[in-house]
Design a protein around this motif. Sequence first.
Motif, PDB file in Angstrom:
ATOM      1  N   HIS A   5       7.573 -12.831  -5.861  1.00 22.15           N
ATOM      2  CA  HIS A   5       7.613 -13.276  -7.250  1.00 22.15           C
ATOM      3  C   HIS A   5       6.239 -13.488  -7.869  1.00 22.15           C
ATOM      4  O   HIS A   5       6.099 -14.279  -8.787  1.00 22.15           O
ATOM      5  N   ARG A   6       5.252 -12.790  -7.372  1.00 24.23           N
ATOM      6  CA  ARG A   6       3.941 -12.787  -8.018  1.00 24.23           C
ATOM      7  C   ARG A   6       3.943 -11.670  -9.052  1.00 24.23           C
ATOM      8  O   ARG A   6       4.469 -10.592  -8.780  1.00 24.23           O
ATOM      9  N   PRO A   7       3.325 -11.860 -10.197  1.00 21.48           N
ATOM     10  CA  PRO A   7       3.194 -10.728 -11.119  1.00 21.48           C
ATOM     11  C   PRO A   7       2.233  -9.702 -10.527  1.00 21.48           C
ATOM     12  O   PRO A   7       1.367 -10.039  -9.718  1.00 21.48           O
ATOM     13  N   ASP A  17      -5.972  -4.429  -0.443  1.00 21.95           N
ATOM     14  CA  ASP A  17      -4.813  -3.618  -0.066  1.00 21.95           C
ATOM     15  C   ASP A  17      -4.611  -3.857   1.426  1.00 21.95           C
ATOM     16  O   ASP A  17      -5.372  -3.355   2.252  1.00 21.95           O
ATOM     17  N   THR A  18      -3.621  -4.651   1.768  1.00 27.32           N
ATOM     18  CA  THR A  18      -3.417  -5.033   3.167  1.00 27.32           C
ATOM     19  C   THR A  18      -2.872  -3.883   4.004  1.00 27.32           C
ATOM     20  O   THR A  18      -3.069  -3.860   5.212  1.00 27.32           O
ATOM     21  N   HIS A  19      -2.219  -2.915   3.376  1.00 28.24           N
ATOM     22  CA  HIS A  19      -1.691  -1.765   4.119  1.00 28.24           C
ATOM     23  C   HIS A  19      -2.826  -0.846   4.581  1.00 28.24           C
ATOM     24  O   HIS A  19      -2.826  -0.365   5.703  1.00 28.24           O
ATOM     25  N   HIS A  20      -3.805  -0.614   3.701  1.00 27.04           N
ATOM     26  CA  HIS A  20      -4.924   0.269   4.021  1.00 27.04           C
ATOM     27  C   HIS A  20      -6.175  -0.496   4.463  1.00 27.04           C
ATOM     28  O   HIS A  20      -7.182   0.123   4.792  1.00 27.04           O
ATOM     29  N   ASN A  21      -6.115  -1.824   4.423  1.00 21.88           N
ATOM     30  CA  ASN A  21      -7.251  -2.672   4.800  1.00 21.88           C
ATOM     31  C   ASN A  21      -8.498  -2.297   4.005  1.00 21.88           C
ATOM     32  O   ASN A  21      -9.567  -2.058   4.564  1.00 21.88           O
ATOM     33  N   ARG A  22      -8.339  -2.247   2.669  1.00 23.16           N
ATOM     34  CA  ARG A  22      -9.434  -1.892   1.770  1.00 23.16           C
ATOM     35  C   ARG A  22      -9.416  -2.813   0.563  1.00 23.16           C
ATOM     36  O   ARG A  22      -8.378  -3.355   0.201  1.00 23.16           O
ATOM     37  N   LEU A  23     -10.569  -2.931  -0.075  1.00 22.85           N
ATOM     38  CA  LEU A  23     -10.674  -3.662  -1.328  1.00 22.85           C
ATOM     39  C   LEU A  23     -10.755  -2.652  -2.463  1.00 22.85           C
ATOM     40  O   LEU A  23     -11.354  -1.582  -2.312  1.00 22.85           O
ATOM     41  N   GLY A  24     -10.158  -2.996  -3.589  1.00 23.87           N
ATOM     42  CA  GLY A  24     -10.212  -2.091  -4.728  1.00 23.87           C
ATOM     43  C   GLY A  24     -10.023  -2.830  -6.031  1.00 23.87           C
ATOM     44  O   GLY A  24      -9.603  -3.987  -6.066  1.00 23.87           O
ATOM     45  N   ILE A  25     -10.344  -2.128  -7.095  1.00 25.87           N
ATOM     46  CA  ILE A  25     -10.168  -2.639  -8.450  1.00 25.87           C
ATOM     47  C   ILE A  25      -8.975  -1.911  -9.051  1.00 25.87           C
ATOM     48  O   ILE A  25      -8.888  -0.674  -8.986  1.00 25.87           O
ATOM     49  N   LEU A  34       0.286   0.668  -7.842  1.00 21.33           N
ATOM     50  CA  LEU A  34      -0.985   0.358  -8.475  1.00 21.33           C
ATOM     51  C   LEU A  34      -1.956   1.473  -8.128  1.00 21.33           C
ATOM     52  O   LEU A  34      -1.915   2.025  -7.032  1.00 21.33           O
ATOM     53  N   ARG A  35      -2.845   1.788  -9.035  1.00 16.52           N
ATOM     54  CA  ARG A  35      -3.920   2.740  -8.768  1.00 16.52           C
ATOM     55  C   ARG A  35      -5.166   1.900  -8.542  1.00 16.52           C
ATOM     56  O   ARG A  35      -5.532   1.067  -9.377  1.00 16.52           O
ATOM     57  N   ALA A  47      -1.369   2.103  -4.232  1.00 18.62           N
ATOM     58  CA  ALA A  47      -0.982   0.995  -3.358  1.00 18.62           C
ATOM     59  C   ALA A  47       0.299   0.366  -3.887  1.00 18.62           C
ATOM     60  O   ALA A  47       0.513   0.283  -5.093  1.00 18.62           O
ATOM     61  N   ASP A  48       1.120  -0.072  -2.964  1.00 17.65           N
ATOM     62  CA  ASP A  48       2.328  -0.811  -3.310  1.00 17.65           C
ATOM     63  C   ASP A  48       1.889  -2.225  -3.697  1.00 17.65           C
ATOM     64  O   ASP A  48       1.156  -2.864  -2.940  1.00 17.65           O
ATOM     65  N   PRO A  49       2.313  -2.734  -4.845  1.00 17.14           N
ATOM     66  CA  PRO A  49       1.909  -4.088  -5.236  1.00 17.14           C
ATOM     67  C   PRO A  49       2.252  -5.148  -4.182  1.00 17.14           C
ATOM     68  O   PRO A  49       1.550  -6.149  -4.059  1.00 17.14           O
ATOM     69  N   GLU A  50       3.313  -4.906  -3.406  1.00 19.37           N
ATOM     70  CA  GLU A  50       3.680  -5.868  -2.363  1.00 19.37           C
ATOM     71  C   GLU A  50       2.660  -5.909  -1.233  1.00 19.37           C
ATOM     72  O   GLU A  50       2.629  -6.866  -0.467  1.00 19.37           O
ATOM     73  N   ASP A  51       1.830  -4.870  -1.132  1.00 20.07           N
ATOM     74  CA  ASP A  51       0.804  -4.808  -0.093  1.00 20.07           C
ATOM     75  C   ASP A  51      -0.566  -5.226  -0.604  1.00 20.07           C
ATOM     76  O   ASP A  51      -1.581  -4.935   0.014  1.00 20.07           O
TER      77      ASP A  51
END
Length: 79
Positions: A5-7, A17-25, A34-35, A47-51
């Motif tokens: 329930h996070r926007p 991005d916890t799935h890819h273990n990367r930081l992004g904007i 999300l792009r 990336a999936d917003p849930e990740d």
Amino acid sequence: MTADHRPAPAIGQTVRDTHHNRLGIVTDHLGPYLRLRPLTGGREWDADPEDTEPLSPPEALRARVAEVNARSRKPRPSG
């Protein structure tokens, strides 16, 4: 909204991005994804917003400073 329930993160927000273990904007919302763009620029990924987890302002600043410091250590081409 994501499963907990996070926007979804806003465009311009720095996330992990916890799935890819990367930081992004976040650069865009494309359908359910999300792009994201790497902090130093380069190829974007979906990336999936849930990740994703938003970074706090101090975490985002530390990550950007670390990227700038890493770039400054690279040898410069002579010429």
